[in-house]
Design an enzyme around this catalytic site. Sequence first.
Site, PDB file in Angstrom:
ATOM      1  NE  ARG A 148      21.039  47.321  22.769  1.00 49.45           N
ATOM      2  CZ  ARG A 148      19.925  46.700  22.407  1.00 49.45           C
ATOM      3  NH1 ARG A 148      19.744  45.407  22.731  1.00 49.45           N
ATOM      4  NH2 ARG A 148      18.979  47.335  21.738  1.00 49.45           N
ATOM      5  CE  LYS A 172      19.776  49.732  25.325  1.00 49.08           C
ATOM      6  NZ  LYS A 172      19.683  51.068  24.687  1.00 49.08           N
ATOM      7  CG  HIS A 242      27.357  51.627  19.738  1.00 53.30           C
ATOM      8  ND1 HIS A 242      26.141  51.023  20.010  1.00 53.30           N
ATOM      9  CD2 HIS A 242      27.091  52.650  18.886  1.00 53.30           C
ATOM     10  CE1 HIS A 242      25.180  51.661  19.361  1.00 53.30           C
ATOM     11  NE2 HIS A 242      25.724  52.646  18.675  1.00 53.30           N
ATOM     12  NE  ARG A 245      23.252  47.602  19.051  1.00 53.93           N
ATOM     13  CZ  ARG A 245      22.210  46.759  19.084  1.00 53.93           C
ATOM     14  NH1 ARG A 245      22.414  45.458  19.003  1.00 53.93           N
ATOM     15  NH2 ARG A 245      20.972  47.205  19.185  1.00 53.93           N
ATOM     16  CG  HIS A 268      17.054  48.880  17.124  1.00 58.66           C
ATOM     17  ND1 HIS A 268      17.674  49.269  15.958  1.00 58.66           N
ATOM     18  CD2 HIS A 268      17.972  49.057  18.112  1.00 58.66           C
ATOM     19  CE1 HIS A 268      18.897  49.670  16.227  1.00 58.66           C
ATOM     20  NE2 HIS A 268      19.105  49.551  17.523  1.00 58.66           N
ATOM     21  CE1 TYR A 277      23.932  51.135  13.998  1.00 65.18           C
ATOM     22  CE2 TYR A 277      21.618  50.581  14.263  1.00 65.18           C
ATOM     23  CZ  TYR A 277      22.868  50.771  14.811  1.00 65.18           C
ATOM     24  OH  TYR A 277      23.064  50.614  16.152  1.00 65.18           O
TER      25      TYR A 277
END
Length: 297
Positions: A148, A172, A242, A245, A268, A277
Amino acid sequence: MTTNLQAYYDYLQKEKNYSLLTLRAYLDDVKSFQTYLTQDHDELLLEEISYTQVRSWIVSLVESGISNKTINRKISSLKSYYKFLLKIKQIEFNPLLKHKSLKVPQKVQVPFSEKELMNVLEIDCIENDFESIRNKLIVELFYTTGIRRAELINLKCSNVNKHTKLLKVLGKRNKERIIPILASTLVLLEKYLIERSSMQTIQNPDVLILSKKGKILSETFVYRMINSYFSTVSEKVKKSPHVLRHTFATHLLNNGADLNSVKELLGHASLSSTQIYTHSSLSELQKVYKKAHPRSK
């Protein structure tokens, strides 16, 4: 800030290890609901509400033109707050326990093609100044690791292990993951580090990717740089970190990578986040199917 809100902030910061940006977002959403209660429900306290007031707030948000995706995020923050109040025994039931998220239409993002990536990586290929090498490295890192924008900006020099060819990324909620680095990326990284070492002033020595003034990069700079580079080779509407990504994930899936592996590389929390995706890779599968199946002729 009320006592409960302060306790909630401390909980998210110290126990959940949320980033400052996430902390602000969660708190702003709860405060937004608090403001609504003050204005429309006779200054009813957060601890006194029922789902009726939440539903009224949702209606007012929809009427104001806010997207379902944004509303879902706000309600998610609110749900988290009431879970916390229940945990510390400030309320007896969670008023959002049975709330169902609003439907959000899935937007299929169009990834860059392999040709577009190659064309971008050839920009400034004969230039050997600091900025040209750094910019090419940024594109290369996005495309070959799928990290990211915030993760790239916060990469430390110590995150790169040249011997094992691995990159440590802090994602994250401070979740750490390890991503392989391609040999071509390491070669470019070496060139960048040589240029970086000759800089006269470095204000953030532990940060890997720096501005020409030796400072940590801003999110705006990274976005504009990617947009500028890809505008020369692509007519796609959205050109951002993004999308790179997204391109990383799509190209892996198109070339046979399994969904779980891509999930781990992207960092994730759940497989459902990665499944978006597969929409792009399905078009590739359709081409293969039509070309290979006897009845498609």
